[in-house]
Design an enzyme around this catalytic site. Sequence first.
Site, PDB file in Angstrom:
ATOM      1  N   GLY A 191      14.026  -1.220  28.731  1.00  0.00           N
ATOM      2  CA  GLY A 191      12.784  -1.500  27.935  1.00  0.00           C
ATOM      3  C   GLY A 191      11.996  -2.366  28.897  1.00  0.00           C
ATOM      4  N   GLN A 237       5.801  -8.577  31.272  1.00  0.00           N
ATOM      5  CA  GLN A 237       6.584  -8.343  32.181  1.00  0.00           C
ATOM      6  C   GLN A 237       5.873  -7.799  33.455  1.00  0.00           C
ATOM      7  OE1 GLN A 237      10.133  -6.740  30.295  1.00  0.00           O
ATOM      8  NE2 GLN A 237      11.285  -7.874  31.777  1.00  0.00           N
ATOM      9  N   CYS A 265      18.029  -8.509  31.900  1.00  0.00           N
ATOM     10  CA  CYS A 265      16.524  -8.545  31.821  1.00  0.00           C
ATOM     11  C   CYS A 265      15.863  -8.447  33.259  1.00  0.00           C
ATOM     12  CB  CYS A 265      16.054  -9.862  31.378  1.00  0.00           C
ATOM     13  SG  CYS A 265      14.211  -9.994  31.170  1.00  0.00           S
ATOM     14  N   LEU A 266      14.960  -7.270  33.382  1.00  0.00           N
ATOM     15  CA  LEU A 266      14.364  -7.112  34.718  1.00  0.00           C
ATOM     16  C   LEU A 266      13.777  -8.211  35.313  1.00  0.00           C
ATOM     17  CD1 LEU A 266      12.879  -3.192  33.922  1.00  0.00           C
ATOM     18  CD2 LEU A 266      15.228  -4.084  35.290  1.00  0.00           C
ATOM     19  N   HIS A 282      14.469  -7.874  22.088  1.00  0.00           N
ATOM     20  CA  HIS A 282      14.426  -8.439  23.238  1.00  0.00           C
ATOM     21  C   HIS A 282      12.766  -8.410  23.870  1.00  0.00           C
ATOM     22  CE1 HIS A 282      16.008  -9.144  27.637  1.00  0.00           C
ATOM     23  NE2 HIS A 282      14.763  -8.366  27.986  1.00  0.00           N
ATOM     24  N   GLU A 283      12.250  -7.149  23.623  1.00  0.00           N
ATOM     25  CA  GLU A 283      11.094  -6.883  23.939  1.00  0.00           C
ATOM     26  C   GLU A 283       9.978  -7.484  23.267  1.00  0.00           C
ATOM     27  OE1 GLU A 283      11.236  -5.608  26.868  1.00  0.00           O
ATOM     28  OE2 GLU A 283      12.884  -4.603  26.835  1.00  0.00           O
ATOM     29  N   HIS A 342       9.539 -11.044  24.455  1.00  0.00           N
ATOM     30  CA  HIS A 342       8.695 -11.174  25.665  1.00  0.00           C
ATOM     31  C   HIS A 342       7.312 -11.267  25.200  1.00  0.00           C
ATOM     32  CE1 HIS A 342      11.311 -10.629  29.208  1.00  0.00           C
ATOM     33  NE2 HIS A 342      11.640  -9.418  28.609  1.00  0.00           N
TER      34      HIS A 342
HETATM   35  O1  GNR Z   1      16.963  -2.893  31.034  1.00  0.00           O
HETATM   36  C1  GNR Z   1      17.227  -3.882  30.131  1.00  0.00           C
HETATM   37  N1  GNR Z   1      18.667  -3.713  29.816  1.00  0.00           N
HETATM   38  C2  GNR Z   1      18.960  -4.524  28.537  1.00  0.00           C
HETATM   39  C3  GNR Z   1      20.076  -4.580  28.333  1.00  0.00           C
HETATM   40  C4  GNR Z   1      20.656  -5.399  27.218  1.00  0.00           C
HETATM   41  C5  GNR Z   1      19.773  -5.867  26.309  1.00  0.00           C
HETATM   42  C6  GNR Z   1      18.396  -5.819  26.668  1.00  0.00           C
HETATM   43  C7  GNR Z   1      18.036  -5.253  27.692  1.00  0.00           C
HETATM   44  S1  GNR Z   1      16.396  -4.961  28.110  1.00  0.00           S
HETATM   45  C8  GNR Z   1      16.014  -4.902  29.746  1.00  0.00           C
HETATM   46  C9  GNR Z   1      14.977  -4.550  30.376  1.00  0.00           C
HETATM   47  C10 GNR Z   1      13.842  -5.884  30.126  1.00  0.00           C
HETATM   48  O2  GNR Z   1      14.078  -6.723  30.844  1.00  0.00           O
HETATM   49  N2  GNR Z   1      13.179  -5.707  29.161  1.00  0.00           N
HETATM   50  O3  GNR Z   1      12.693  -6.711  28.665  1.00  0.00           O
HETATM   51 NI    NI Z   2      13.564  -8.297  29.666  1.00  0.00          NI
END
Ligand code: GNR
Ligand code: NI
Length: 167
Positions: free
Chosen positions: A46, A51, A91-92, A133-134, A137
């Site tokens: 995601g 980001q 999270c990246l 999660h997105e 952000h």
């Molecule tokens: O790549 C991602 N893996 C992930 C794993 C578990 C829960 C959420 C995520 S999102 C993350 C990519 C990211 O930072 N998206 O904002």
């Molecule tokens: Ni993230």
Amino acid sequence: MALLTILEFPDPRLRTKAQPVTVFDAALKQLVADMFETMYAAPGVGLAATQVNVHRQLLIMDMSEDKSDPHVLINPRLLDQGGEQVFQEGCLSFPGIYADVERALRVKVAAQDVDGKPFELEVEGPLAVCMQHEMDHLQGKVFVDYLSPLKRSMLLKKLDKKRKQSA
Ligand code: GNR
Ligand code: NI
């Protein structure tokens, strides 16, 4: 196509609240293409525009193994949610750290596609985790905000240590 730079914690720009997308033009489609290229290269499942330092309400997701389930959500709004689940998130913007977070098991959202056409999407399980999660952000919220102060400080120390090792 271009790879975009992903902001990393504690960059204060990750705390920016995204504004609605109002123009559905070729530049938006290019941004979406570049975000997919960036997410797949990372690799991640995601990515929120926040980001990549674009403060517009736009997120992408693809939890498939083979890039076969891409989702683009523009101006997403939560319509309904239910149940609960605990999932280990990463999270990246926090490379190399992971933590369990409790979220809704299923979510229903209204959003627009790259042409501005409205649609609804209901998901559950891991894809629902990613969506929440997105969407966080886009509000300037990140997964470590859900952790206890002790757990959060332990993980952020670990992040710091990893950074020093790779520097
Ligand atoms: O790549 C991602 N893996 C992930 C794993 C578990 C829960 C959420 C995520 S999102 C993350 C990519 C990211 O930072 N998206 O904002
Ligand atoms: Ni993230």
